[in-house]
Design an enzyme around this catalytic site. Structure first.
Site: not given
Length: 410
Positions: A178, A85
């Site tokens: 994350e 991400d």
């Protein structure tokens, strides 16, 4: 190893950054955005195309892969981990990376009225003669952490193509979310099967990190009383005034813009409201656990003072720990740091052991029983339109991962 063997990392990176994987704060789902699975499916397919055993968790979006050992006597498994991400801070949609070949120290026109100027970003001086990949000035780039993803995939491709390279069993994992602090919420460590790991999620080439902040989040909700200002005397309670009073009571020299190195801080990340109600969102950070606990105690005490002054109903305070400094979990396994330094030195890279002024998935993984320091990924100016990465750095880091696969358990 020939550096040319790692040139494919550039193409991988350029391919991955075009996939929008921006995560989302305050989402009720996991992963926080389903589009992260678009990259997960690409990586899963690429691992299978390499002939490797791989698994994609369709519910949570994790991708796992395994590279068989070429050493019969080595049973310990080393994992390499990176997150898919990108930050919610700046758009990751429509990323249009720009390649600057043979950079010579000039000001780079990005677009969108933005420039990369060495006077503003002196880190550019480290890359004279190298090829840079930048944004077009309208989005972030995604080197955090698609550079790490590309480097791990390039390492995997090299080892598959060179079965003569001696290494123990390896595991790979690509994680979602994350950037919103949930990257390992649903990781399956039993499936991963690793004894030790590295996250590849740092910055400048040569960085090795095994210390990070202790972290907490604080939410302060203030209840006011809205009365017409013409007849407010003795009646109105302005929630905005209480919010300002609370914020001003915290140490004004302990904020991100006034701290560095091992210095901790209180950071007011969001403030919203009106006369009748206000909400303040804080993050609290410190490398030292005792100072961290004292910061949390001070935060609570200030909330109590507001309650004592204006009434218990005037303020509601919630404080929650996010992660802890992984140093105490890594120190019993310092060979992970020593082998990384030795591998860098063998390649002519100067190791830079530094503390993270932030956190990584590795911090939480270390407390889950998987010691996981962090390695450089090569990008700079993360989370914004000025982000960039050196192609040569990514190539070197891909080679570094191969070196570690060969030597970490020597």
């Amino acid at each position: 190893m020939d550096k040319k063997d790692f040139a494919s990392v550039k193409a991988r990176f350029l391919r991955y950054v075009k996939v929008d994987t921006q995560s989302q704060e305050e989402s009720d789902s996991f992963p926080s955005t389903q589009k992260q699975k678009d990259l997960a499916r690409i990586l899963f397919a690429e691992l299978r195309d390499l002939g490797l055993e791989a698994y994609m968790d369709e519910d949570y979006g994790y991708v796992y892969g395994w590279i068989p050992s070429t050493l019969e006597e080595e049973e310990r498994t080393l994992a390499f981990i990176a997150h898919m991400d990108t930050s919610p801070a700046v758009s990751g949609k429509g990323v249009n990376p720009q390649v600057v070949e043979n950079y010579q120290g000039q000001v780079l026109e990005l677009g969108g009225g933005r420039v990369l100027d060495p006077k503003v970003f002196p880190s550019l001086e480290n890359f004279i003669g190298q090829d840079l990949i930048t944004t077009d000035g309208t989005t972030l780039l995604g080197a955090d952490d698609k550079a790490g993803v590309a480097e791990i995939m390039t390492m995997a491709a090299y080892l598959v193509a060179h079965p003569e390279v001696k290494h123990g069993p390896l595991a790979l994992c690509f994680t979602p979310d994350e950037e919103v602090g949930a990257g390992v919420d649903h990781i399956d460590l039993d499936r991963l099967g690793a004894d030790f790991a590295y996250t590849v999620d740092g910055g400048l080439l040569g960085e090795i990190e095994y210390e990070n902040f202790n972290a907490a989040s604080g939410q302060v909700t203030i209840k006011g009383r809205s009365v017409h200002p013409g007849s407010a005397k003795g009646l109105m309670v302005n929630a905005l005034d209480l919010a300002v009073e609370f914020a001003a009571s915290l140490p004004q020299d302990q904020v991100p813009q006034k701290t560095e190195g091992y210095e901790g801080f209180f950071h007011l990340d969001r403030l919203e409201g009106d006369v009748s109600g206000a909400r303040l969102s804080y993050i609290i950070r410190d490398h030292d656990r005792d100072l961290f606990e004292k910061k949390k105690a001070l935060f609570r005490d200030l909330g109590k003072k507001i309650q004592d002054k204006y009434g218990e109903d005037a303020l509601d305070l919630k404080l929650e720990d996010s992660y802890y400094n992984m140093k105490e979990k890594i120190e019993p396994h310092m060979f992970l740091i020593d082998r990384a330094k030795e591998a860098m030195e063998a390649m002519g890279i100067e190791p830079r052991v530094k503390a993270i002024r932030g956190g990584t998935d590795g911090a939480r993984l270390s407390y889950m029983g998987l010691p996981t320091p962090n390695l450089c990924a090569g990008g700079l100016n993360f989370h914004g339109e000025y982000e960039y990465v050196s192609v040569q750095s990514m190539e070197a880091i891909s080679q570094l991962l191969v070196q570690l696969a060969m030597t970490v358990f020597k």
